[in-house]
Design an enzyme around this catalytic site. Structure first.
Site, PDB file in Angstrom:
ATOM      1  N   ARG A   1      58.509  54.525  61.086  1.00  0.00           N
ATOM      2  CA  ARG A   1      59.901  54.710  61.507  1.00  0.00           C
ATOM      3  C   ARG A   1      60.254  53.891  62.740  1.00  0.00           C
ATOM      4  O   ARG A   1      61.412  53.785  63.115  1.00  0.00           O
ATOM      5  CB  ARG A   1      60.173  56.194  61.773  1.00  0.00           C
ATOM      6  CG  ARG A   1      59.322  56.798  62.862  1.00  0.00           C
ATOM      7  CD  ARG A   1      59.553  58.301  62.978  1.00  0.00           C
ATOM      8  NE  ARG A   1      58.714  58.927  64.001  1.00  0.00           N
ATOM      9  CZ  ARG A   1      57.479  59.342  63.795  1.00  0.00           C
ATOM     10  NH1 ARG A   1      56.928  59.171  62.606  1.00  0.00           N
ATOM     11  NH2 ARG A   1      56.789  59.923  64.757  1.00  0.00           N
ATOM     12  N   TYR A   2      59.223  53.291  63.390  1.00  0.00           N
ATOM     13  CA  TYR A   2      59.461  52.529  64.609  1.00  0.00           C
ATOM     14  C   TYR A   2      59.422  51.014  64.405  1.00  0.00           C
ATOM     15  O   TYR A   2      59.868  50.277  65.279  1.00  0.00           O
ATOM     16  CB  TYR A   2      58.425  52.892  65.681  1.00  0.00           C
ATOM     17  CG  TYR A   2      58.472  54.346  66.106  1.00  0.00           C
ATOM     18  CD1 TYR A   2      59.658  54.917  66.557  1.00  0.00           C
ATOM     19  CD2 TYR A   2      57.336  55.142  66.054  1.00  0.00           C
ATOM     20  CE1 TYR A   2      59.701  56.248  66.949  1.00  0.00           C
ATOM     21  CE2 TYR A   2      57.363  56.475  66.439  1.00  0.00           C
ATOM     22  CZ  TYR A   2      58.560  57.029  66.889  1.00  0.00           C
ATOM     23  OH  TYR A   2      58.611  58.333  67.276  1.00  0.00           O
ATOM     24  N   ILE A   3      58.853  50.559  63.332  1.00  0.00           N
ATOM     25  CA  ILE A   3      58.689  49.118  63.129  1.00  0.00           C
ATOM     26  C   ILE A   3      59.598  48.630  62.004  1.00  0.00           C
ATOM     27  O   ILE A   3      59.994  49.409  61.124  1.00  0.00           O
ATOM     28  CB  ILE A   3      57.222  48.746  62.836  1.00  0.00           C
ATOM     29  CG1 ILE A   3      56.697  49.522  61.625  1.00  0.00           C
ATOM     30  CG2 ILE A   3      56.352  49.016  64.051  1.00  0.00           C
ATOM     31  CD1 ILE A   3      55.269  49.167  61.254  1.00  0.00           C
TER      32      ILE A   3
END
Length: 862
Positions: free
Chosen positions: A122-124
């Protein structure tokens, strides 16, 4: 179901319904194995992708709008095609992203060098690279199939126009089968494909993004049974510090440091500290323990840690739904021919599209210019309209490349009145002219398909090749004997009377420092020698007269022995070597008769031959009862030789009179540039004949020199090395170098004034562009210099001793010329190379000579 069928079976009831386990195993196992091989572990040869990777690429193409997408969203999109959970898809995306070829990444994607993992999905973010969009996708040439739930279509394989499988590499473990294809260099693959299209053979080698050195001599084109040795790039910063700048493929900085610490704990190497300074570039700093040789430590790191690893390739791919083992060059050829076929199909498709555009443009022009659209105004039915248009086109039909269909006529009826009213004949002709030019170009490419494919690859190389140069340096590795480079992590002790040796006898006599990998050689008073593996405490026989670490094949070690023959009473003398033995076997050095014993023994590391004094007994009948003997008068033979007669009279004692000198002469030393090592095996260039205190002089391209001994464990950077030779303190160094500060060439001559060993001394400016061009220690060296003049180029030959006098080694020197120097070349050497010494009888190898004739030869009839 009846009540009886619900009851438990008794006896043999119901056995006719049983399925043998072997049958179940055969069917189910084969189905499962086939599924894992085809659908999970092994890539297809067409696109080099496993199913999960192919589905990820297809999902990303569907999502592609030029912007980055959260990897979590890509995983969700991919799950429409891949029914195996988000974890496997997420890992596969990260793996593709870290290879930096098909996917552009944003965020923390981990680091393959350090082993750090990527951030949560969900962060990259990720998107397809321009390279992927150009070479991987084309819906018109893609074969499609239904997804697992039948709701969507997915590609059977992607129409990749590039050897993607070899560029990325792949590793997979299936049921009873595995594949391991190593990554290869992007640019070299393209160049190899071009060579194949030109009808030439190619030989591609792996290239790893972690850099380092690799030995591909046993690569075997990637087939099973092949092997690639990969080494870290280790630099010597100073005598106490080593720097690891690049790591072997398949390792991480963390795993490498762990292996170094483990080797240090086991005593294989001796280091003080390991520090990981890795940031943008890899740097592991190793501080050596006091007294440790950097060269020996480098060898030990390769021998005992993950600084050297061996990789076993196994090129297996799916062809026609079957696993096939192929050479990497065969895979490259297949991919190249596939690319050529895909380019052909794309050209054919484009040709068809251009013909259709030309056809309709011609129909449109005829329909409007011949006012056929007015003829249909009076038609009352649709069929009449079609018929009228068809009749109007009849005179022009022979000019078209295909028959005019009803669909073509229907399409003409869909032309709007606004388009008809604004129809421009000139623009229509111009459009058709451009379409014809494009068609001619496509036909030309089809007729010259090979040249077109070559140009396609060249375009890929020019667009995407920058920054993808080879990172791993191909080298031939030297074999490192672990027992030679192991640190002395133990101490050897001996109990001579009771006959015990080992590193656990700490209360007994200390012999020397050693390694727990060493073999030891023992000589006993009864004339027996043996070699055994060092251990904590081992019994080797009583009355030990000599024990030492055994070096197999050491031709410099010579043993001088005098023994009493128990049968004849004669005193025998011999010189011999022990080059190779069977471990734990006892070798008799005397005639083996009862009562034989050793009277005198020395071990001489350099073949020294001492002078001894022999004292006969008082009752001996000899006229001279005291005499001297020089061991140099004896030949060096094998251990099996029984020796010569020293005297037939009884001996009271033997004393050393004078220490001897070596009778073996110097060592012929060679330098092998392929491994950067000295050797005595006549590999490479002859350096010189060396005696104990002789030194090696080395000059490097960066303008430094180094004095070192001729130990075979020394290593040199062959790429940076300019000259290596035997050091002569009287010789004058003549050199020409380029000064990066003043942008000029200088000449200087000097004498080596330093004496420190294993330390580099820079004798030119330390600017990064400064470099040593020519260096020589000849008495009258000559150089050929090229100058750039206003009217052209001039070439002259100079005697370097006439250009400048001998000055200090720190001097700048004189400017070589006022003109711009374009080339400097050392004229062919006039210095006579040092001649190799012929082998003498004393350098004979170990033999099975019984020495019977020598037994008859009496050297001292006293």
């Amino acid at each position: 179901m009846s009540e009886e069928k619900d009851l438990p079976m008794k006896g043999n009831e119901g056995l006719h319904n049983a399925v043998p386990v072997s049958g179940m195993y055969q069917d189910w196992f084969l189905d499962y194995a086939s599924y894992v091989i085809l659908e999970r572990a092994v890539p297809a040869i067409e696109d080099g992708l496993k199913p999960v990777q192919r589905r990820i690429m297809h999902a990303m193409k569907e999502m592609d709008d030029g912007r980055f997408n959260k990897v979590a969203n890509i995983i969700g999109q991919s799950m429409q095609y891949h029914p195996h959970g988000d974890a496997s898809i997420g890992d596969a995306i990260v793996n593709l992203g870290q290879k930096e070829l098909l996917i552009e990444t944003q965020g923390n994607w981990g680091d393959v060098r350090t082993g750090d993992g990527a951030a949560a999905a969900r962060y990259i973010e990720a998107r397809l690279s321009k390279f992927a969009l150009e070479v991987v996708f084309n819906p018109q040439t893609t074969e499609w199939q239904l997804s697992y739930d039948g709701r969507k279509k997915e590609p059977v394989t992607l129409p990749v126009k590039f050897p993607l499988l070899l560029a990325q590499g792949v590793e997979g473990i299936a049921v009873g089968l595995s594949t391991k294809i190593l990554p290869h260099n992007f640019c070299e693959l393209i160049e190899g494909s071009i060579q194949i299209l030109k009808g030439k053979k190619t030989n591609i080698l792996p290239d790893f993004n972690t850099g380092g050195y690799a030995d591909f001599s046993e690569y075997n084109e990637g087939l099973r049974g092949g092997k690639v040795k990969v080494r870290a790039k280790i630099e010597e910063e100073d005598n106490r510090t080593l720097l690891i700048k690049e790591i072997p493929f398949g390792t991480t900085t963390n795993s490498l440091i762990d292996s170094i610490i483990k080797a240090n704990d086991k005593g294989k190497i001796k280091i003080k500290k390991v520090v990981d300074n890795t940031a943008k570039d890899v740097e592991i700093m190793i501080q050596l323990a006091p007294g440790q040789s950097p060269n020996m430590t480098i060898d030990a790191l390769y021998a005992f840690t993950d600084c050297e690893v061996s990789i076993s390739p196994n090129a297996c791919v799916i062809i026609n739904d079957k696993p096939v083992f192929l050479k990497v060059n065969q895979i490259l050829e297949t991919n190249t021919l596939q690319t050529k076929d895909l380019l052909n199909r794309e050209l054919e498709i484009k040709k068809g599209e251009l013909l259709e555009k030309l056809l309709f443009s011609s129909l449109e022009k005829i329909f409007i210019e011949n006012r056929i659209y007015r003829d249909i105004e009076e038609c009352e039915t649709w069929e009449a309209v079609i018929e009228t248009i068809d009749q109007g086109l009849e005179p022009f039909k022979p000019d078209f490349y295909r028959e005019i269909t009803r669909d073509d006529i229907v399409r003409l009826t869909e032309i709007k009145i606004k388009r008809i009213s604004k129809f421009d004949t000139f623009k229509a002709d111009e459009l058709m002219r451009k379409l014809n030019e494009e068609l001619e170009e496509v036909n030309h490419h089809l007729e010259n398909l090979t040249d077109y494919a070559i140009q396609y690859y060249k375009n890929l190389l020019s667009k995407y090749g920058k920054g993808r140069e080879r990172k791993t340096e191909a080298r031939t590795f030297d074999t490192i004997a672990a027992s030679v480079v192991a640190a002395n992590n133990a101490k050897l002790y001996v109990n001579r009377v009771d006959g015990f040796v080992g590193y656990g006898l700490k209360k007994d006599e200390f012999v020397c420092d050693c390694s727990d990998l060493d073999d030891i050689i023992i000589f006993r008073r009864d004339g027996v020698c043996m070699v055994t593996k060092i251990q904590d405490k081992g019994f080797v026989g009583k009355d030990i007269i000599h024990v030492a670490v055994f070096r197999k094949g050491d031709e410099r070690m010579v043993y001088n022995l005098i023994y009493l023959d128990g049968a004849s009473g004669r005193t025998m003398i011999k010189r011999f070597q022990v080059l190779s033995v069977t471990r734990d076997r006892e070798y008799v050095l005397t005639k083996g008769t009862k009562g034989s014993k050793v009277l005198y023994f020395t071990a001489n590391a350099n073949g020294e031959a001492e002078i001894i004094t022999v004292f006969l007994t008082a009752g001996a009948k000899a006229r001279v009862k005291v005499f001297d003997f020089d061991f140099k008068d004896l030949e060096i033979k094998g251990r099996g030789a029984q020796g010569n007669i020293l005297t037939k009279y009884p001996v009271r004692k033997i004393q050393l009179k004078m220490e001897g000198v070596s009778t073996l002469g110097g060592l012929d030393i060679y330098f092998d540039p392929s491994v950067g090592r000295l050797n005595t095996d006549e590999r490479g260039d002859f350096v010189g004949n060396f005696l104990g205190e002789d030194k090696v002089l080395v000059f490097f391209k960066d303008g430094s020199y180094e004095l070192t001994n001729f130990e075979l464990t020394n290593r040199f950077d062959a790429e940076n090395l300019l000259l290596i030779e035997k050091y002569d303190p009287e010789s004058v160094v003549s050199s020409i170098y380029y000064d990066g500060i003043h942008k000029m060439h200088y000449v200087k001559r000097f004498v080596i004034e330093t004496s420190t060993l294993n330390k580099k001394f820079n004798f030119i400016s330390d600017h990064k562009q400064s470099k040593l061009i020519v260096v020589s220690t000849e008495k009258q060296p000559q150089v050929k210099v090229k100058f750039k003049l206003e009217d052209g180029v001039e070439e002259k030959v100079y005697d370097m001793d006439m250009l400048i006098d001998v000055k200090g080694w720190k001097s700048v020197g004189n400017r070589l010329s006022n003109h711009k120097v374009t080339g400097v070349e050392l004229v062919e050497s006039v210095k006579q190379p040092e001649k190799k010494k012929d082998a003498t009888d004393q350098e004979k190898k170990e033999s099975g000579d019984s020495g019977e004739e020598d037994d008859k030869e009496q050297l001292g009839l006293f």
